[in-house]
Design an enzyme around this catalytic site. Sequence first.
Site, PDB file in Angstrom:
ATOM      1  N   TYR A 194       6.887  52.720  55.510  1.00 11.31           N
ATOM      2  CA  TYR A 194       7.449  52.553  53.807  1.00 11.31           C
ATOM      3  C   TYR A 194       6.112  52.325  53.208  1.00 11.31           C
ATOM      4  CZ  TYR A 194       8.307  49.369  50.047  1.00 11.31           C
ATOM      5  OH  TYR A 194       8.596  48.094  49.143  1.00 11.31           O
ATOM      6  N   PHE A 195       5.879  52.943  52.119  1.00 10.13           N
ATOM      7  CA  PHE A 195       4.458  52.704  51.558  1.00 10.13           C
ATOM      8  C   PHE A 195       4.479  51.641  50.531  1.00 10.13           C
ATOM      9  CE2 PHE A 195       0.525  52.887  49.916  1.00 10.13           C
ATOM     10  CZ  PHE A 195       0.150  52.798  48.786  1.00 10.13           C
ATOM     11  N   ALA A 196       4.086  50.267  49.957  1.00  9.60           N
ATOM     12  CA  ALA A 196       4.557  49.350  49.343  1.00  9.60           C
ATOM     13  C   ALA A 196       3.288  49.256  48.465  1.00  9.60           C
ATOM     14  CB  ALA A 196       5.206  47.901  49.588  1.00  9.60           C
ATOM     15  N   GLU A 276      15.708  48.402  45.394  1.00 12.66           N
ATOM     16  CA  GLU A 276      14.895  48.993  45.086  1.00 12.66           C
ATOM     17  C   GLU A 276      15.663  49.104  44.431  1.00 12.66           C
ATOM     18  OE1 GLU A 276      10.939  47.297  46.324  1.00 12.66           O
ATOM     19  OE2 GLU A 276      11.738  48.721  43.958  1.00 12.66           O
TER      20      GLU A 276
END
Length: 359
Positions: A194-196, A276
């Site tokens: 996961y890219f935050a 989200e």
Amino acid sequence: MSEEKFYHFGYASNMLKERLLVDRPNAYKKFVCVAKLQGYKLTFDRIWPLPGDWHGPCATIRPDPGVTWGVVWELEKGDKDALKNQECKLNDIDVIVEDQFGNKYTCLVFEMGGSDHPGERPSPQYKDIIIRGARQSGIPEDYITVLESFEDNGYDGPHALYSQVLESLGHQAFVTLYISSIGSRKLSMRTFLYFAFGSNLLKERLHIENPSAIFKGIAKLQGYKFLFSWGNQDSSPEEACWKGCAANITEDPSSHVWGSLWELKDEDRPSLDRQEWGYNPITVTVCDDKGATYTCLTYQMKGEPTGETLPSPQYKDIVIRGAKQSMLPPEYIKFIESFPDNKNTTPVDIYDHIVKSLT
């Protein structure tokens, strides 16, 4: 939409972007929205005697009082023939689908003709790709439960197409087949990346709903820009839990976004989606400072921007704290600090909770 493009409604394996691009890796693609098709149900049929690429029947839609959920994609008209070739056993028809805001889209979709083998069981690999696509796209959880309820045919032999799709997802090393206690074959996925880029840069914020998240490093997303925005036409940013606009990314060929790379357990995906809820999940490719690339899940805000751009000082502070904790490049941290805020002075409960956990 340009006359050179068209909408495609993917309701099965084509809900997963990586599967959609297998035959068209350089095709223009744009995730538009999640939508529902009224008056049709999903089922698994086949009209040919052999199992085919998926080692079992394929999904199709049949007229029914129910509803089928799927993904609206915007594609180049030049890719229409390749799409039809992929769906060579199905008939192409036009349907009208509707998103959660009531917007309607006329889409190309594929439906199987007559069937000699109705109601058959799909391979576990094909079913897995459908469910992965549903989760990647943010399909309603109750509909995903319906997809999961279909029994599979237990196939566990070689599967070239499935392996190809998994490899593009970066999950091949994590996939295993096992026999459950009741004897049916199922697929077990361990983790995903996961890219935050917003508040989830900060470990303490991400861990509130997703305690399994493990920090893997920082990475850069090319072709997107970072901003604060608001996409809900029915409420103001000040009514949100953060009392202002939230972080977002939009496509921009000349820009890039720095963020943190996290590894999460697959079982935590639903909680991340719930956190989200105002965003659409998308798949992106990022690279680290050594040039290695990773295929990751990230999120892009739903709806058209309202023009609001000011975050609360509390939200902006959490993003900056996370950027510093993750050790993003100093010049990028200064870039985030340069955004003005809305000077909110009312209490922000989630901010107080996070700050307390930091002391």
